[in-house]
Design a protein around this motif. Structure first.
Motif, PDB file in Angstrom:
ATOM      1  N   LEU A 161       8.343  -8.649  -4.688  1.00 26.89           N
ATOM      2  CA  LEU A 161       6.974  -8.144  -4.575  1.00 26.89           C
ATOM      3  C   LEU A 161       6.893  -6.640  -4.350  1.00 26.89           C
ATOM      4  N   CYS A 162       7.871  -6.103  -3.625  1.00 32.53           N
ATOM      5  CA  CYS A 162       7.895  -4.671  -3.379  1.00 32.53           C
ATOM      6  C   CYS A 162       9.309  -4.273  -2.978  1.00 32.53           C
ATOM      7  N   SER A 204       7.711  -1.289   7.089  1.00 33.47           N
ATOM      8  CA  SER A 204       6.455  -1.861   7.587  1.00 33.47           C
ATOM      9  C   SER A 204       6.722  -2.868   8.700  1.00 33.47           C
ATOM     10  N   LEU A 205       7.754  -3.673   8.534  1.00 33.53           N
ATOM     11  CA  LEU A 205       8.124  -4.660   9.549  1.00 33.53           C
ATOM     12  C   LEU A 205       8.435  -3.975  10.872  1.00 33.53           C
ATOM     13  N   GLN A 206       9.224  -2.930  10.822  1.00 32.80           N
ATOM     14  CA  GLN A 206       9.574  -2.223  12.056  1.00 32.80           C
ATOM     15  C   GLN A 206       8.372  -1.505  12.666  1.00 32.80           C
ATOM     16  N   ALA A 207       7.497  -0.966  11.839  1.00 36.25           N
ATOM     17  CA  ALA A 207       6.338  -0.232  12.342  1.00 36.25           C
ATOM     18  C   ALA A 207       5.283  -1.154  12.955  1.00 36.25           C
ATOM     19  N   VAL A 251       0.838  -1.206   0.000  1.00 38.68           N
ATOM     20  CA  VAL A 251       0.000   0.000   0.000  1.00 38.68           C
ATOM     21  C   VAL A 251       0.872   1.255   0.000  1.00 38.68           C
ATOM     22  N   SER A 252       1.984   1.219   0.752  1.00 31.56           N
ATOM     23  CA  SER A 252       2.878   2.387   0.798  1.00 31.56           C
ATOM     24  C   SER A 252       3.495   2.692  -0.564  1.00 31.56           C
ATOM     25  N   GLU A 253       3.502   1.685  -1.438  1.00 30.23           N
ATOM     26  CA  GLU A 253       4.012   1.881  -2.796  1.00 30.23           C
ATOM     27  C   GLU A 253       2.911   2.200  -3.808  1.00 30.23           C
ATOM     28  N   VAL A 311      -3.613  -8.257  -4.702  1.00 35.52           N
ATOM     29  CA  VAL A 311      -2.864  -7.019  -4.933  1.00 35.52           C
ATOM     30  C   VAL A 311      -3.101  -6.578  -6.368  1.00 35.52           C
ATOM     31  N   SER A 312      -3.373  -5.290  -6.540  1.00 32.34           N
ATOM     32  CA  SER A 312      -3.672  -4.786  -7.874  1.00 32.34           C
ATOM     33  C   SER A 312      -3.149  -3.365  -8.034  1.00 32.34           C
ATOM     34  N   ASP A 313      -2.782  -3.037  -9.251  1.00 36.33           N
ATOM     35  CA  ASP A 313      -2.417  -1.650  -9.550  1.00 36.33           C
ATOM     36  C   ASP A 313      -3.671  -0.798  -9.692  1.00 36.33           C
TER      37      ASP A 313
END
Length: 177
Positions: free
Chosen positions: A142-143, A151-154, A29-31, A56-58
């Motif tokens: 994937l990203c 995201s992992l840290q958050a 989502v952040s991307e 997941v979709s553009d």
């Protein structure tokens, strides 16, 4: 990257699969990707079948549930055959080498890696989900790695930040060979 991806995290309750899916969804989502997440688990605290799907979709997702899988992660034998009907020869399947003994019978792209054993070597088997997330990220590009690490840290406790980052990198290295 493809216009749309279907990813399933599957295993046993208590393995942190829903968290791993949420971390990946947040990074996507952040991307700027659109992500629909669904989850299913048996009503026991540990040991029941558990899964989380990401569509997941553009663009806008037509349907929020997976009808086929591009990527499948299996961390426990209980989930080994549950997704068989959603796989094809292009699907990438990552399984834990020790926990998953039943392999799909069809000629599929199955990669068996020691997720739980790697987590144990890092000092805590509970980060097997993060080891597996690292391997999945490496397998599919994937990203952006930085977005996933952010995201992992958050989304995980700060006191486990170093361990989670080590687990994530260990998973990437497992997949890279």
């Amino acid at each position: 990257m493809m216009d749309s991806l279907n990813i399933r995290f599957s295993g046993s309750g208590g393995q942190g699969l829903i968290l791993a899916a949420r971390i990946l969804a947040s990074a996507l989502v952040s991307e700027g990707r659109n992500v629909a997440q669904s989850q299913s688990y048996e009503p026991v605290s540990r040991g029941g079948l558990s899964r989380s799907d990401l569509v997941v979709s553009d663009g806008e997702a037509d349907y929020p549930l997976s009808q086929s899988l591009d990527y499948l992660l299996i961390l426990h034998e209980a989930a080994a055959t549950e997704s068989s009907g959603l796989l094809d020869e292009k699907s990438v399947i990552l399984v834990d080498a020790d926990q998953v003994k039943s392999q799909p019978a069809a000629p599929l792209n199955v990669v068996s890696l020691p997720f739980v054993e790697t987590a144990r070597r890092l000092g805590n088997k509970r980060v097997a989900n993060i080891v597996a997330l690292g391997a999945l990220a490496q397998a599919g590009s994937l990203c952006d790695e930085a977005a996933l690490e952010k995201s992992l840290q958050a989304m995980t406790p700060a006191k486990f930040s170093t361990l989670n980052m080590e687990a994530f990198q260990a998973g990437r290295q497992l997949m890279a060979g």
